[in-house]
Design a protein around this motif. Structure first.
Motif, PDB file in Angstrom:
ATOM      1  N   HIS A 510       0.773  -1.532  -0.110  1.00  0.00           N
ATOM      2  CA  HIS A 510      -0.066  -0.201   0.078  1.00  0.00           C
ATOM      3  C   HIS A 510       0.813   1.127  -0.084  1.00  0.00           C
ATOM      4  N   ALA A 511       1.989   1.195   0.599  1.00  0.00           N
ATOM      5  CA  ALA A 511       2.817   2.502   0.723  1.00  0.00           C
ATOM      6  C   ALA A 511       3.425   2.641  -0.865  1.00  0.00           C
ATOM      7  N   TYR A 512       3.612   1.712  -1.469  1.00  0.00           N
ATOM      8  CA  TYR A 512       4.299   1.971  -2.911  1.00  0.00           C
ATOM      9  C   TYR A 512       3.310   2.539  -3.828  1.00  0.00           C
ATOM     10  N   ASN A 513       1.895   1.851  -3.408  1.00  0.00           N
ATOM     11  CA  ASN A 513       0.896   2.100  -4.449  1.00  0.00           C
ATOM     12  C   ASN A 513       0.281   3.504  -4.098  1.00  0.00           C
ATOM     13  N   ALA A 514       0.327   4.039  -2.760  1.00  0.00           N
ATOM     14  CA  ALA A 514      -0.131   5.357  -2.375  1.00  0.00           C
ATOM     15  C   ALA A 514       0.690   6.458  -2.867  1.00  0.00           C
ATOM     16  N   LEU A 515       2.157   6.139  -3.006  1.00  0.00           N
ATOM     17  CA  LEU A 515       2.869   7.244  -3.408  1.00  0.00           C
ATOM     18  C   LEU A 515       2.940   7.280  -5.011  1.00  0.00           C
ATOM     19  N   GLY A 516       2.857   5.866  -5.786  1.00  0.00           N
ATOM     20  CA  GLY A 516       2.826   5.877  -6.983  1.00  0.00           C
ATOM     21  C   GLY A 516       1.535   6.603  -7.455  1.00  0.00           C
ATOM     22  N   TYR A 517       0.397   6.215  -7.102  1.00  0.00           N
ATOM     23  CA  TYR A 517      -1.001   6.965  -7.303  1.00  0.00           C
ATOM     24  C   TYR A 517      -0.808   8.217  -7.405  1.00  0.00           C
ATOM     25  N   SER A 518      -0.560   8.918  -5.961  1.00  0.00           N
ATOM     26  CA  SER A 518      -0.397  10.518  -5.767  1.00  0.00           C
ATOM     27  C   SER A 518       0.331  10.918  -6.680  1.00  0.00           C
ATOM     28  N   LEU A 519       1.648  10.480  -7.140  1.00  0.00           N
ATOM     29  CA  LEU A 519       2.155  11.246  -8.168  1.00  0.00           C
ATOM     30  C   LEU A 519       1.629  11.123  -9.730  1.00  0.00           C
ATOM     31  N   ALA A 520       0.889  10.055  -9.764  1.00  0.00           N
ATOM     32  CA  ALA A 520       0.266   9.898 -11.098  1.00  0.00           C
ATOM     33  C   ALA A 520      -0.933  10.935 -11.282  1.00  0.00           C
ATOM     34  N   GLU A 521      -1.658  10.966 -10.005  1.00  0.00           N
ATOM     35  CA  GLU A 521      -2.971  11.940 -10.169  1.00  0.00           C
ATOM     36  C   GLU A 521      -2.354  13.280 -10.357  1.00  0.00           C
ATOM     37  N   ARG A 522      -1.161  13.732  -9.823  1.00  0.00           N
ATOM     38  CA  ARG A 522      -0.747  15.075 -10.192  1.00  0.00           C
ATOM     39  C   ARG A 522       0.184  15.260 -11.437  1.00  0.00           C
TER      40      ARG A 522
END
Length: 624
Positions: A510-522
């Motif tokens: 979840h930590a990897y996913n959260a960081l990756g998704y937050s970057l992708a969202e922006r």
């Protein structure tokens, strides 16, 4: 363990001085006593006939030898105790004495002597399956895989035919210590050759070999063995159980489970086990379908309704969830009353987290009383979301178990917070009693959760900050704090916290996913975002939310067909509102407007208030 302790066999040819003195003082070499002959002195009966005398097989020498052996053991002289027991076992050929001698050696961590006792037992009784089993166990404990094959073959041959299928079924687990996994698989295959085509064992043999090869890293070979077993005996649950173990790496293995469940005699317990597999994979709609079948087959069994209600609420099917939970309460309340009165089935309740499946009294791992607490908490949460606060409080009032006090108070705090009474909500959580450090942590997490649910991001972040100072290596607290930092658009803090979580728990997907998704969202560092999400998917294969994140980053990178494929896969597994919003936007961008409207319409019917969905509809100006 293989090296004998220096004190264990200090006198291999004779009894120790202390044991010899004890034997003399107790009169071992004197005449037999009435006790040794099995007679106990008693007052003469007045008129009744004397009871018949039953002579013991134990003579005076054996009695004193065993007595002195136990006394020597009690005095710390394990060597003398071992010698006395093994000598007695050899003279009498008694199974219990051979086992006792081996046990004494094992407790003294003298593996060679324990092995010698087991070999002496097998020499004295070559037809004893127990002797072969003990020798095999000792060899495994001593990490002597090269010597395991012979006693294993002997044990299989000596086991009665009716019991052999059961023994074969547990062999893979039993032999785990017999070397590396591939060596164990080859050993198992060799030992089971004589039983591969015997009608009573051909299915257990293939299932055992399948598990052994799965453990050895050959799932395709295991799947083929499971298919062979099911073809031989379609009504056997074994291939389906192995299929469930294989599903994570071999999706085709699921057909074994589904084919078995079509059988009229399919065991409800296995269907429930399949539900657990589906739930773990977050395949909630498929799990719901299986639970609905189960409740149709066993309408008066409580447990499936509790699981069904929880999943329906998770899928935002509030009416269906509440109906299932109310049915659970109806069925579980009489069982809980019997339990409270002491009439519940004690062996069943003592079973705890047994996976044998549903039963009339086995409503949850903790029993019907705790199941009712879970049901009332979920019903209160559903009523709260409908803003029926009076009904929510009525459900909470039914819970009087002090073990659930914090859960109840947290739910009450959430009700207050939804009504704008934030200070009262926080106070009700803070005033909950603490029985230990775990409760202190839980209170901080609960307070932050209440604030998060009413979008008080900054206050939640502050509470989690205090929690992380107190519990500075708690990855879960740091993760929640990172999520609040993301809501506050404090991206540097979010990344710092998530990187710390990765340090503490490198396997935290979840930590990897959260960081990756937050970057992708922006639309920031998109190649790095993809790498982070791919790493998360390696750690949690098939997770629909991580698959959704990967689809979203592919969309941001302009790879529309791949984005649509991934998002369809995620949505098919878990029809979540936010996944639907992403899929709808990708389809809309690709010009597939009809399918986009259908997906977005489904999402709105489930959760019209979802922010991601509302923003997507507004941005795309979609008319549903």
């Amino acid at each position: 363990m293989g090296t004998p302790m220096s004190h264990l066999l200090r006198r291999p040819a004779a009894l120790s001085v202390r044991a010899s003195l004890l034997l003399c003082s107790l009169g071992m070499f004197g005449p037999a006593t009435s006790f040794a002959q099995g007679r106990v002195a008693a007052a003469p009966a007045a008129e009744s006939a004397p009871a018949p005398v039953v002579n013991s097989a134990m003579d005076d020498r054996l009695f004193y030898q065993l007595l002195v052996g136990e006394m020597a053991l009690g005095a710390g002289d394990a060597g003398s105790a071992y010698e006395l027991m093994l000598d007695a076992a050899r003279r009498t050929r008694d199974d219990g004495l051979f086992r006792r001698a081996a046990d004494i050696a094992l407790r003294a961590r003298a593996g060679d002597q324990a092995l010698a006792a087991s070999r002496a037992w097998r020499l004295a009784k070559p037809d004893s399956a127990d002797a072969a089993r003990l020798q095999l166990q000792i060899l495994l404990l001593m990490n002597r895989p090269e010597a395991v094959a012979e006693p294993l073959r002997a044990l299989l041959a000596l086991t009665p035919a009716a019991e052999r299928p059961g023994l074969i079924s547990v062999l893979p687990r039993f032999l785990q210590r017999a070397g590396d996994a591939r060596a164990v698989a080859r050993l198992t295959e060799d030992a089971l050759k004589p039983y591969r085509d015997v009608e009573s064992t051909r299915v257990p043999v293939r299932i055992a070999l399948g598990r052994a090869w799965l453990e050895a890293g050959e799932p395709a070979r295991a799947l083929e063995l499971a298919r062979e077993a099911q073809a031989l005996e379609p009504s056997s649950p074994g291939p389906a159980l192995l299929g469930m173990e294989l599903m994570r790496g071999q999706p085709a293995a699921e057909s074994l489970v589904l084919d078995y469940l079509k059988q009229p005699q399919a065991e409800p317990a296995l269907r429930l086990a399949y539900v657990r597999v589906l739930t773990t994979a977050q395949r909630y709609p498929a799990a719901v379908a299986q639970l609905q079948t189960l409740t149709q087959q066993q309408p008066d069994v409580a447990q499936p309704y509790l699981s069904l209600g929880a999943l329906q609420l998770e899928l935002k099917n509030v009416n269906e969830g509440e109906a299932a939970l109310r049915r659970y309460v109806e069925l579980a309340q009489p069982l809980a009353a019997r339990q409270a009165a002491g009439a519940a089935n004690e062996p069943l309740m003592a079973r705890g987290g047994d996976d044998d499946g549903p039963d009339d009294d086995d409503t949850t791992a903790a029993g019907p009383a705790q199941g009712l607490v879970q049901a009332w908490l979920m019903l209160a949460q559903a009523a709260e979301q409908r803003r029926d606060f009076a009904a929510a409080e009525a459900y909470l009032a039914k819970i009087d178990d002090p073990r659930n006090a914090l859960d109840v108070q947290t739910r009450r705090a959430s009700i207050l917070a939804r009504q704008g009474k934030i200070a009262q909500a926080r106070e009700i959580v803070r005033s909950s009693p603490e029985r230990g450090p775990d409760d202190a942590r839980a209170k901080l997490m609960a307070e932050a959760g209440v604030l998060r649910d009413v979008k008080r991001w900054a206050e939640a972040y502050e509470v989690l900050g205090m929690a992380s100072q107190r519990f500075n290596t708690d990855a879960d607290i740091l993760y929640e704090q990172a999520m609040m930092a993301e809501k506050l658009d404090r991206l540097a803090d979010m990344e710092r916290l998530l990187r710390r979580v990765m340090e503490l728990k490198p396997d935290n997907a979840h930590a990897y996913n959260a960081l990756g998704y937050s970057l992708a969202e922006r639309k920031l560092r998109l190649p790095e975002a993809r790498e982070l999400i791919q790493r998360a998917l390696q750690l949690a294969p098939g997770d629909p939310f991580i698959t959704d994140s990967l689809g979203w980053v592919e969309f941001q990178l302009g790879n529309l067909p791949e984005a649509a494929r991934l998002l369809r896969l995620a949505y098919g597994t878990r029809p979540d509102t936010e996944i639907a919003a992403h899929l709808g936007e990708v389809l809309w961008t690709m010009g597939q407007r009809d399918e986009a409207r259908r997906v977005l319409r489904e999402a709105r019917s489930r959760d019209a208030a979802n922010e991601v969905l509302r923003e997507t509809l507004a941005r795309l100006r979609v008319d549903l």
